[in-house]
Design an enzyme around this catalytic site. Sequence first.
Site, PDB file in Angstrom:
ATOM      1  N   PHE A   1       0.882  -1.253  -0.198  1.00 41.80           N
ATOM      2  CA  PHE A   1      -0.149  -0.049   0.164  1.00 41.80           C
ATOM      3  C   PHE A   1       0.668   1.290  -0.017  1.00 41.80           C
ATOM      4  CE2 PHE A   1      -4.411  -1.435   0.723  1.00 41.80           C
ATOM      5  CZ  PHE A   1      -4.034  -2.759   0.678  1.00 41.80           C
TER       6      PHE A   1
ATOM      7  N   TYR B   1       3.086   8.324   1.198  1.00 44.42           N
ATOM      8  CA  TYR B   1       3.557   7.042   1.274  1.00 44.42           C
ATOM      9  C   TYR B   1       4.389   6.605  -0.068  1.00 44.42           C
ATOM     10  CZ  TYR B   1       3.612   6.071   6.424  1.00 44.42           C
ATOM     11  OH  TYR B   1       3.757   6.279   7.587  1.00 44.42           O
TER      12      TYR B   1
ATOM     13  N   ASP C   1       4.826  -3.851   4.331  1.00 38.25           N
ATOM     14  CA  ASP C   1       4.769  -2.463   4.204  1.00 38.25           C
ATOM     15  C   ASP C   1       5.535  -1.822   3.261  1.00 38.25           C
ATOM     16  OD1 ASP C   1       3.153  -2.374   6.565  1.00 38.25           O
ATOM     17  OD2 ASP C   1       4.832  -1.005   7.860  1.00 38.25           O
TER      18      ASP C   1
ATOM     19  N   ASP D   1      20.512  -4.395  23.734  1.00 29.67           N
ATOM     20  CA  ASP D   1      20.452  -5.840  23.551  1.00 29.67           C
ATOM     21  C   ASP D   1      21.626  -6.379  22.640  1.00 29.67           C
ATOM     22  OD1 ASP D   1      17.660  -8.200  23.972  1.00 29.67           O
ATOM     23  OD2 ASP D   1      19.963  -8.543  23.931  1.00 29.67           O
TER      24      ASP D   1
ATOM     25  N   GLU E   1      -1.813  -5.049  13.669  1.00 30.42           N
ATOM     26  CA  GLU E   1      -0.878  -6.018  14.022  1.00 30.42           C
ATOM     27  C   GLU E   1      -1.494  -6.750  15.366  1.00 30.42           C
ATOM     28  OE1 GLU E   1       3.636  -5.086  13.956  1.00 30.42           O
ATOM     29  OE2 GLU E   1       3.086  -4.569  15.990  1.00 30.42           O
TER      30      GLU E   1
ATOM     31  N   HIS F   1       8.846  -9.834  14.998  1.00 32.15           N
ATOM     32  CA  HIS F   1       9.159  -8.692  14.936  1.00 32.15           C
ATOM     33  C   HIS F   1      10.619  -8.500  15.705  1.00 32.15           C
ATOM     34  CE1 HIS F   1       9.108  -4.571  16.222  1.00 32.15           C
ATOM     35  NE2 HIS F   1       7.707  -4.318  15.591  1.00 32.15           N
TER      36      HIS F   1
ATOM     37  N   ASP G   1       7.285   0.981   3.641  1.00 26.04           N
ATOM     38  CA  ASP G   1       8.216   2.001   4.133  1.00 26.04           C
ATOM     39  C   ASP G   1       9.387   0.998   4.568  1.00 26.04           C
ATOM     40  OD1 ASP G   1       7.050   0.777   6.002  1.00 26.04           O
ATOM     41  OD2 ASP G   1       7.359   2.206   7.506  1.00 26.04           O
TER      42      ASP G   1
HETATM   43  N1  UDP Z   1       0.290   3.552   4.621  1.00 28.86           N
HETATM   44  C1  UDP Z   1       0.128   4.372   3.528  1.00 28.86           C
HETATM   45  N2  UDP Z   1      -0.147   5.653   3.670  1.00 28.86           N
HETATM   46  C2  UDP Z   1      -0.261   6.280   4.999  1.00 28.86           C
HETATM   47  C3  UDP Z   1      -0.035   5.436   5.921  1.00 28.86           C
HETATM   48  C4  UDP Z   1       0.295   3.939   5.867  1.00 28.86           C
HETATM   49  O1  UDP Z   1       0.209   3.981   2.374  1.00 28.86           O
HETATM   50  O2  UDP Z   1      -0.525   7.400   5.164  1.00 28.86           O
HETATM   51  C5  UDP Z   1       0.785   2.196   4.506  1.00 28.86           C
HETATM   52  C6  UDP Z   1       2.148   1.862   3.945  1.00 28.86           C
HETATM   53  O3  UDP Z   1       2.215   0.939   3.388  1.00 28.86           O
HETATM   54  C7  UDP Z   1       2.749   1.625   5.129  1.00 28.86           C
HETATM   55  C8  UDP Z   1       1.643   0.624   5.944  1.00 28.86           C
HETATM   56  O4  UDP Z   1       0.362   1.319   5.643  1.00 28.86           O
HETATM   57  O5  UDP Z   1       4.011   1.067   5.231  1.00 28.86           O
HETATM   58  C9  UDP Z   1       1.654   0.894   7.638  1.00 28.86           C
HETATM   59  O6  UDP Z   1       1.941   2.103   7.946  1.00 28.86           O
HETATM   60  P1  UDP Z   1       3.384   2.620   8.831  1.00 28.86           P
HETATM   61  O7  UDP Z   1       4.766   2.075   8.007  1.00 28.86           O
HETATM   62  O8  UDP Z   1       3.326   3.983   9.157  1.00 28.86           O
HETATM   63  O9  UDP Z   1       3.214   1.728   9.994  1.00 28.86           O
HETATM   64  P2  UDP Z   1       4.308   1.340  11.200  1.00 28.86           P
HETATM   65  O10 UDP Z   1       5.392   0.654  10.374  1.00 28.86           O
HETATM   66  O11 UDP Z   1       4.861   2.286  12.037  1.00 28.86           O
HETATM   67  O12 UDP Z   1       3.523   0.127  11.805  1.00 28.86           O
HETATM   68 MN    MN Z   2       6.190   0.390   8.411  1.00 31.77          MN
END
Ligand code: UDP
Ligand code: MN
Length: 312
Positions: A79, A84, A169, A293, A261, A191, A171
Site C-alpha cells: 500500500f 507514502y 509495508d 541488547d 498487528e 518482530h 516503508d
Molecule cells: N500507509 C500508507 N499511507 C499512509 C499510512 C500508511 O500507504 O499514510 C501504508 C504503508 O504501506 C505503510 C503501512 O500502511 O507502510 C503501515 O504504516 P506505517 O509503515 O506508518 O506503520 P508502522 O511501520 O509504523 O507500523
Molecule cells: Mn512501516
Amino acid sequence: MLGSTSAGMRKGVSKIHGLESIKSSKMVYLQPDVLTPSRKDVLVMTPWLAPIIWEGTFNSAILNEQFWRQNTTIGLTVFSVKSYVIFLKQFLLSAEMYFMVGHRVNYYIFTDRPDYVPHINIQKGRQIIILTVRSYARWEDISMHRMEVISNFSQQRFHREVDYLVCVDVDMKFSDHVGVEILSPLFGTLHPGYCGLSRTDFPYERRPQSQAHIPEDEGDFYYTGAFFGGSVAEVYSLTKACHDAMMFDRVNHIKATRQGESHLNKYLLYHKPFKVLSPEYLWNHNMLQNTWDQQVVNLSSNIKCFRFVTME
Ligand code: UDP
Ligand code: MN
C-alpha cells in the site's frame, strides 16, 4: 460467485500441498549432516514443527527447483497511499534486485495516486499492477483498511492470478535475497524488537473487551504486521478474520493497541503458521544503532529487509 471463488482457492491449495510429491532431477549440493545443526545460536523449529527461517538453514537451489517445477506465481501486495508514494521507487527497485529473483511475480500496488507510481524496468515474468483505493484522513485508518482490501481482492482476483501472497509495508527496502524459502500456506515474521522477550512483555492487546485480546499466559511470538503471507486462501481467511474483528471492536468502541498487528497476532496464535520468518526478514534501521541488547543486535548479520522510521 462465492462458490466459484472458493473452488478456485481450493485448487491453489491442493497445488501447494502437492509439493512433497514433486520429483527433483539430479543436483549436486552439500550433504546435510544429521549431527551438525544448521544454526547453533537460534531456535530453528517451533514446538508445532514449523521451520523458523534463518540464513544458513536452507538451500535456495533445491527450493527454487521445487517452486519452478510448480510454475509458482507470487503476488507482492503493498500500500502506498498519500505521502507514502515516496517510498515506492526504492521499494520496487530493491524488490527487483532481491525479491523472488527468477520467479513469476505480480506487484499489486494499492494507491490513491496512480500517477505517482514510478516507471521502472521490470524483469521478464514480472508485472506491476496498480489498483486504485480510496484514501482515509487518518494514518491508522489507512493502515487498518489494508486487511479489508486484501481480503476483498483475494476473493475477487488474486486467487485466479497468483499462488501465494506476500503482504508488506512500503516503508522498507530489500537489502538481500528474499526467495521461495519463505513460502508456505501461512507464514508470519518475528518482530525484531520483541525477540527473546517473555510473552508477558509482548505488546499484545490485553483488554478482554477487544477481539484481539490475548491473556498473559498465552502467546508464542510477537509477529510484525509489516510482513506476512501464505496461499491466497489462507491470506483471505486471515485478512477477513482480522477485518471482521476490527469492525466488531469498532462497534464496541475499542481499538486494539497496535490495530491490525494486534489482530494478526491473535489470529496467528490460534492458526499456527506453517513457517515463521526470523527477524532477519524485517530489521528495523533503529536497532542497528542500538546496543541495548547485544544478543539481539548480533542476530542482525544477515539482514534481508530494512524497515525505515515511520513517517507521519
Ligand atoms: N500507509 C500508507 N499511507 C499512509 C499510512 C500508511 O500507504 O499514510 C501504508 C504503508 O504501506 C505503510 C503501512 O500502511 O507502510 C503501515 O504504516 P506505517 O509503515 O506508518 O506503520 P508502522 O511501520 O509504523 O507500523
Ligand atoms: Mn512501516
